[in-house]
Design an enzyme around this catalytic site. Structure first.
Site, PDB file in Angstrom:
ATOM      1  N   HIS A   1       0.806  -0.944  -0.737  1.00 20.19           N
ATOM      2  CA  HIS A   1      -0.575  -0.272  -0.361  1.00 20.19           C
ATOM      3  C   HIS A   1       0.806   1.584   0.183  1.00 20.19           C
ATOM      4  O   HIS A   1       2.131   1.079  -0.056  1.00 20.19           O
ATOM      5  CB  HIS A   1      -1.155  -0.283   1.110  1.00 20.19           C
ATOM      6  CG  HIS A   1      -1.704  -1.057   0.966  1.00 20.19           C
ATOM      7  ND1 HIS A   1      -3.070  -1.260   2.031  1.00 20.19           N
ATOM      8  CD2 HIS A   1      -2.230  -2.054   0.439  1.00 20.19           C
ATOM      9  CE1 HIS A   1      -4.112  -2.427   1.659  1.00 20.19           C
ATOM     10  NE2 HIS A   1      -3.074  -3.089   0.454  1.00 20.19           N
TER      11      HIS A   1
ATOM     12  N   CYS B   1      -1.280  -1.974   7.183  1.00 21.79           N
ATOM     13  CA  CYS B   1      -0.058  -0.543   7.122  1.00 21.79           C
ATOM     14  C   CYS B   1       0.074   0.456   8.795  1.00 21.79           C
ATOM     15  O   CYS B   1       0.928   0.896   9.005  1.00 21.79           O
ATOM     16  CB  CYS B   1      -0.438   0.949   6.573  1.00 21.79           C
ATOM     17  SG  CYS B   1      -0.708  -0.020   4.624  1.00 21.79           S
TER      18      CYS B   1
ATOM     19  N   CYS C   1      -5.443   1.333   6.463  1.00 19.66           N
ATOM     20  CA  CYS C   1      -5.589   0.043   6.572  1.00 19.66           C
ATOM     21  C   CYS C   1      -5.086  -0.558   8.028  1.00 19.66           C
ATOM     22  O   CYS C   1      -3.738  -0.167   8.552  1.00 19.66           O
ATOM     23  CB  CYS C   1      -5.693  -1.434   6.209  1.00 19.66           C
ATOM     24  SG  CYS C   1      -3.883  -1.330   5.649  1.00 19.66           S
TER      25      CYS C   1
ATOM     26  N   GLU D   1       1.463   3.517   2.376  1.00 17.05           N
ATOM     27  CA  GLU D   1       2.169   3.758   3.444  1.00 17.05           C
ATOM     28  C   GLU D   1       3.326   3.027   3.122  1.00 17.05           C
ATOM     29  O   GLU D   1       4.529   3.381   3.881  1.00 17.05           O
ATOM     30  CB  GLU D   1       1.663   3.760   4.611  1.00 17.05           C
ATOM     31  CG  GLU D   1       0.193   4.506   5.283  1.00 17.05           C
ATOM     32  CD  GLU D   1      -0.764   3.770   4.632  1.00 17.05           C
ATOM     33  OE1 GLU D   1      -2.722   3.994   4.707  1.00 17.05           O
ATOM     34  OE2 GLU D   1      -0.626   3.450   3.169  1.00 17.05           O
TER      35      GLU D   1
ATOM     36  N   ASP E   1     -19.198  -2.173 -35.640  1.00 15.91           N
ATOM     37  CA  ASP E   1     -18.479  -1.547 -35.360  1.00 15.91           C
ATOM     38  C   ASP E   1     -17.468  -3.059 -35.500  1.00 15.91           C
ATOM     39  O   ASP E   1     -15.547  -1.784 -35.330  1.00 15.91           O
ATOM     40  CB  ASP E   1     -18.168  -0.975 -34.648  1.00 15.91           C
ATOM     41  CG  ASP E   1     -19.430   0.807 -34.950  1.00 15.91           C
ATOM     42  OD1 ASP E   1     -19.962   0.824 -35.543  1.00 15.91           O
ATOM     43  OD2 ASP E   1     -19.840   0.974 -33.141  1.00 15.91           O
TER      44      ASP E   1
END
Length: 361
Positions: free
Chosen positions: A60, A99, A90, A62, A213
């Site tokens: 993460h 974290c 978290c 941090e 398309d």
């Protein structure tokens, strides 16, 4: 519960949080189903390290900022420093360790964050853990800016379905087709569309689009380089019968054919969206479909945002944006962007529905 505002805000906090937010933008489009988060570590006005979350399952923001500080030779200076994070850190184990654990191990003295976690199971846990360990916690710095940036992810967490963005290109008379050319908008507007694809996890089209398309629905943008870790979006095709789709279509034969999903005879759109979020990690879904598919999604109030390019031409084409739509009340566009885009006009914003859905009455 985490506090929404904080009396401990310092003069320099907004500047460093803005830098953390700029870092978070570098992960936009690559982190789903996780949020794009940025972090900055500072001590006595000096930058020690910074980082952002790049991909689910990887460190993460941090932890990346802490690693960056150590790589710069600032490891010893971390003790007593301040970390700025765009989202509440978290505090539980998932694919990566929490974290909060890394923050405490590094000896950081102060944690400043912008948005609070929308998940009630986690909201406020980081505050309690950090404060119990003697860390000063200051939530809510640039909260509105951080929440606006995280709006698609926060919506997905709260509702269990993706943030849905409709992208349409129309003529002045509200048509989706032109008699003279396949393209309605100019090259500048086409680049804007690819930029939206870059930030989306899936693109939804109808079977008619595939037949007429033969689109690739891949990211091809000169605006921002496509990150190496960015997967091409899921290509979701909605049709009545799969056998009506040409087997030779690019979606079934190119290098990303395994990221093409065909849905037949859809009746429950909300369940489709929930499945895309739960099974494929789709946080933002981009609609590049015609009016026949836009209609039921709008009627069910499942479209959250709108990007429209208006070309300065009257075409007299056949296809309307929303043919025969039954909208019990007006749908309004809360404009966040209105500007020229080459020769076209670009309108972008959030949709608001004037009355509750039928099942809520």
């Amino acid at each position: 519960m985490a506090a929404d505002t904080c009396s401990c805000v310092r003069e320099e906090d907004a500047r460093w949080m803005q830098r953390a937010l700029d870092n978070a933008r570098r992960g936009l489009g690559t982190t789903s189903p996780n949020p794009p988060v940025g972090a900055v570590i500072v001590r006595e006005g000096h930058l020690l390290g910074e980082g952002w979350h790049e991909k689910a399952g990887e460190p993460h923001a941090e932890r990346r900022a802490l690693a960056d500080a150590r790589a710069r030779g600032n490891g010893e200076a971390l003790r007593g420093a301040t970390i700025y994070v765009t989202l509440e850190p978290c505090s539980s184990y998932g694919r990566t360790p929490p974290c909060t654990e890394a923050i405490l191990e590094a000896g950081l003295a102060r944690v400043v964050y912008g948005a609070v976690d929308p998940d009630e199971r986690h909201r406020g846990r980081a505050d309690a853990l950090l404060r119990a360990a003697g860390v000063e916690v200051c939530p809510g710095v640039l909260r509105e800016a951080c929440e606006a940036f995280l709006r698609p992810w926060m919506h997905a967490v709260r509702t269990g379905r993706p943030w849905v963005v409709a992208k349409v290109a129309t003529t002045l008379d509200g048509r989706l087709t032109r008699r003279s050319t396949r393209w309605i908008s100019g090259p500048e507007a086409l680049r804007e569309g690819h930029e939206l694809r870059l930030h989306s996890d899936a693109i939804l089209v109808g079977g008619q689009t595939v037949r007429h398309d033969d689109p690739a629905l891949t990211i091809r943008t000169p605006i921002s380089p496509v990150p190496a870790i960015k997967q091409q979006p899921w290509r979701v095709v909605v049709t009545q019968h799969r056998e009506q789709l040409p087997a030779s279509a690019q979606l079934f034969t190119d290098a990303w054919a395994d990221r093409t999903v065909v849905l037949e005879q859809v009746t429950d759109w909300e369940q489709v969206l929930r499945d895309l979020y739960r099974e494929r990690g789709v946080v933002q879904l981009m609609l590049e479909c015609g009016g026949r598919l836009l209609r039921p999604l709008l009627e069910a109030r499942l479209v959250d945002a709108w990007m429209q390019v208006v070309a300065p031409v009257l075409s007299g084409g056949d296809e309307e944006v929303i043919p025969g739509a039954f909208l019990p009340a007006e749908v309004r566009l809360e404009l966040t962007r209105r500007e020229p885009c080459g020769r076209d006009l670009l309108l972008e914003g959030y949709l608001t529905y004037e009355s509750p859905r039928h099942e809520d009455l």
